[in-house]
Design an enzyme around this catalytic site. Structure first.
Site: not given
Ligand code: NVA
Ligand code: CP
Length: 307
Positions: A104, A131, A134, A219, A259, A287
């Protein structure tokens, strides 16, 4: 032989994607029955987190443990990556010691660079661009509640962010109609919009986007890394909240997905996320099951169970 990676939904064929989704539901049923299925004793997953996470970390770590293997959590401040060791060198070293790597991070190119040098499968656990894990869970959740998503109408409301880009890819891979209502200046990736032509409509009004939708998704307005823009974004996204009025435009049996983490009173009202059409807790749980199916697919390749 080059390993298969999962950096994007496009890394699976549409048929493989359906196979992983079916398998995710089968693994979920197995897990719910309390049956142990641990085909990977001794296998190790390394997880590099350059951004925060609750769901992704726990679902990968628990998932790998349930499959009989183990996972190593690597935070940049504790590793040489945080002190500038090149990602390519890290990829060569880690992949000589573990069986799978999940990353990540911010720039998508960083995951691609890692994958180019990795001798084991690499999984994208979220980048600024997309992502895909997800989306496995979102698709699984929709299918479990409403059946085949092909030909259905999906509304995306809010920011044209990494999740929105993944919905565009999902529309192509699963052949559904995507209606995107984003604030001006927050459009999703232009190349993906072109690729999804015929399956996507770009709109401004959430009420129009939600009309007759089978699924309404949103989101956060400020993704990780964009925190400094929070005030401006709160202004720009006023009017982009998924409210009961927005849900009322959708089909009566439409479901709502997010998500998570969510901000009630910003991108979604408490009434919707905590209401009867919301499936966000199933989505979060999925997930675990979807990623177990994904890891199994990447580790076993053609001999992976089909359901
Ligand atoms: N769009 C959000 C998703 C978090 C799971 C981010 O990138 O922070
Ligand atoms: N939806 C998701 O990826 O959550 P986290 O940021 O908690 O991993």
């Amino acid at each position: 032989m080059k390993p298969r990676h999962f950096l994007s939904l496009f890394d699976l064929t549409p048929a493989e994607l359906q196979q992983v989704l079916r398998r995710a539901s089968a693994l979920k049923a197995l897990y719910r029955r309390g049956e142990r299925y641990a085909p990977f004793p001794g296998k190790v997953l390394a997880m590099i987190f350059e951004k925060a996470s609750t769901r992704t970390r726990v679902s990968f770590e628990a998932g790998m443990a349930q499959l009989g293997g183990s996972a190593i959590f690597l935070a940049p401040q504790d590793t040489q990556l945080g002190r500038g060791e090149p990602i390519e060198d890290t990829a060569r070293v880690l992949s000589s010691m573990v069986d799978l790597v999940m990353i990540r991070t911010f720039e998508h190119a960083r995951v691609e660079r890692f994958a180019a040098y990795s001798t084991v499968p690499v999984i994208n656990g979220l980048t600024d661009y997309n992502h895909p894990c997800q989306l496995l869970a979102d698709l699984q959740t929709f299918i479990e509640h409403r059946g085949d998503i092909r030909g259905r109408i999906v509304a995306w409301i809010g920011d044209g962010n990494n999740m929105c880009n993944s919905y565009l890819k999902a529309a192509i891979q699963c052949d559904f109609q995507l209606r995107i209502a984003v604030a001006p200046g927050y459009e999703p990736n232009a190349e993906l919009l072109k690729q999804a032509a015929g399956r996507v409509v770009l709109l401004r009004d959430p009420l129009v986007a939600a009309q007759d939708a089978d699924l309404v998704a949103t989101d956060v307005w400020s993704s990780m890394g964009k925190e400094a823009q929070q005030q401006r974004r709160a202004r720009d996204f006023a009017g982009y909240q998924v409210t009961a009025e927005v849900m009322a435009q959708a089909k009566p049996d439409a479901i709502f997905l997010h998500c998570l983490p969510a901000h009630r009173g910003e991108e979604v009202s408490a009434e919707v996320i905590d209401g009867p059409q919301s499936r966000v807790w199933d989505e979060a749980e999925n997930r675990l099951h979807a990623q177990k199916a994904l890891m199994e697919f990447l580790l076993l390749g053609e001999s992976a169970p089909v359901a």
